[in-house]
Motif scaffolding. Structure first.
Motif, short mmCIF file in Angstrom:
data_model
loop_
_atom_site.label_atom_id
_atom_site.label_comp_id
_atom_site.label_asym_id
_atom_site.label_seq_id
_atom_site.Cartn_x
_atom_site.Cartn_y
_atom_site.Cartn_z
N GLY A 1 16.28 -15.83 36.21
CA GLY A 1 15.01 -15.16 36.85
C GLY A 1 14.98 -13.79 36.29
N LYS A 2 15.26 -12.79 36.88
CA LYS A 2 15.49 -11.83 36.33
C LYS A 2 15.17 -11.80 34.93
N LYS A 3 15.66 -12.42 34.34
CA LYS A 3 16.30 -12.07 32.73
C LYS A 3 14.84 -12.27 32.31
N ARG A 4 14.77 -13.38 32.78
CA ARG A 4 12.75 -14.21 32.28
C ARG A 4 12.00 -12.57 32.66
N ILE A 5 11.89 -12.45 33.60
CA ILE A 5 11.35 -11.25 34.16
C ILE A 5 11.58 -10.32 33.01
N ARG A 6 11.95 -9.73 32.82
CA ARG A 6 12.55 -8.51 31.73
C ARG A 6 11.95 -9.48 30.28
N THR A 7 11.99 -10.36 30.04
CA THR A 7 11.68 -11.11 28.76
C THR A 7 10.51 -11.23 28.45
N ALA A 8 9.58 -11.61 29.49
CA ALA A 8 8.20 -11.75 29.73
C ALA A 8 7.43 -10.02 29.86
N GLU A 9 8.26 -8.90 30.20
CA GLU A 9 7.14 -7.74 29.66
C GLU A 9 6.97 -6.86 28.44
N ARG B 1 4.94 -8.51 26.64
CA ARG B 1 3.80 -8.37 27.13
C ARG B 1 3.45 -6.92 26.42
N VAL B 2 3.75 -6.55 26.29
CA VAL B 2 4.47 -5.18 25.68
C VAL B 2 3.72 -4.83 24.17
N ARG B 3 4.83 -5.72 23.73
CA ARG B 3 4.15 -6.10 21.96
C ARG B 3 3.07 -6.69 21.98
N ASN B 4 2.78 -7.69 22.74
CA ASN B 4 1.39 -8.70 22.36
C ASN B 4 0.32 -7.39 22.37
N GLN B 5 0.73 -6.78 23.04
CA GLN B 5 -0.58 -5.98 24.18
C GLN B 5 -0.79 -5.10 22.77
N ALA B 6 0.41 -4.57 22.31
CA ALA B 6 0.08 -3.49 21.15
C ALA B 6 -0.16 -4.10 19.78
N VAL B 7 -0.23 -5.61 19.22
CA VAL B 7 -0.64 -6.10 17.74
C VAL B 7 -1.79 -6.51 18.20
N LYS B 8 -2.35 -6.75 19.10
CA LYS B 8 -3.73 -6.68 19.93
C LYS B 8 -4.43 -5.61 19.92
#
Length: 86
Positions: free
Chosen positions: A7-15, A18-25
């Motif tokens: 679960g902790k790993k999923r939180i890191r992965t999701a963050e 999110r940062v990558r998707n934000q930059a691409v958008k």
């Protein structure tokens, strides 16, 4: 807050995603704005040049899963119609 290791790993992965998707958008929106600025200025040459760059950026975003394929197709179609109207 997650309790398990996975679960902790999923939180890191999701963050990270999110940062990558934000930059691409953000980059994609910037390219679209530049294209629309060229269209408003009635500059056909600059608009055509900006259109190819915008297409490339939109296709990259679709391949990374930031935008859905149909969304990108719709945006490209509307931008092309605007450029062709010049």
């Amino acid at each position: 807050m997650a309790h398990t290791k996975s679960g902790k790993k999923r939180i890191r992965t999701a963050e990270r995603n999110r940062v990558r998707n934000q930059a691409v958008k953000s980059r994609t929106k910037t390219m679209v704005k530049k294209l629309l600025t060229a269209i408003e200025a009635k500059d056909a040459e600059a608009a055509k040049a900006a259109l190819t760059v915008t297409y490339k950026e939109l296709d990259k975003a679709a391949s990374k899963g930031v935008f859905k394929k149909n969304t990108v197709s719709r945006k490209k179609s509307r931008l092309a119609a605007a450029v062709n109207a010049l």
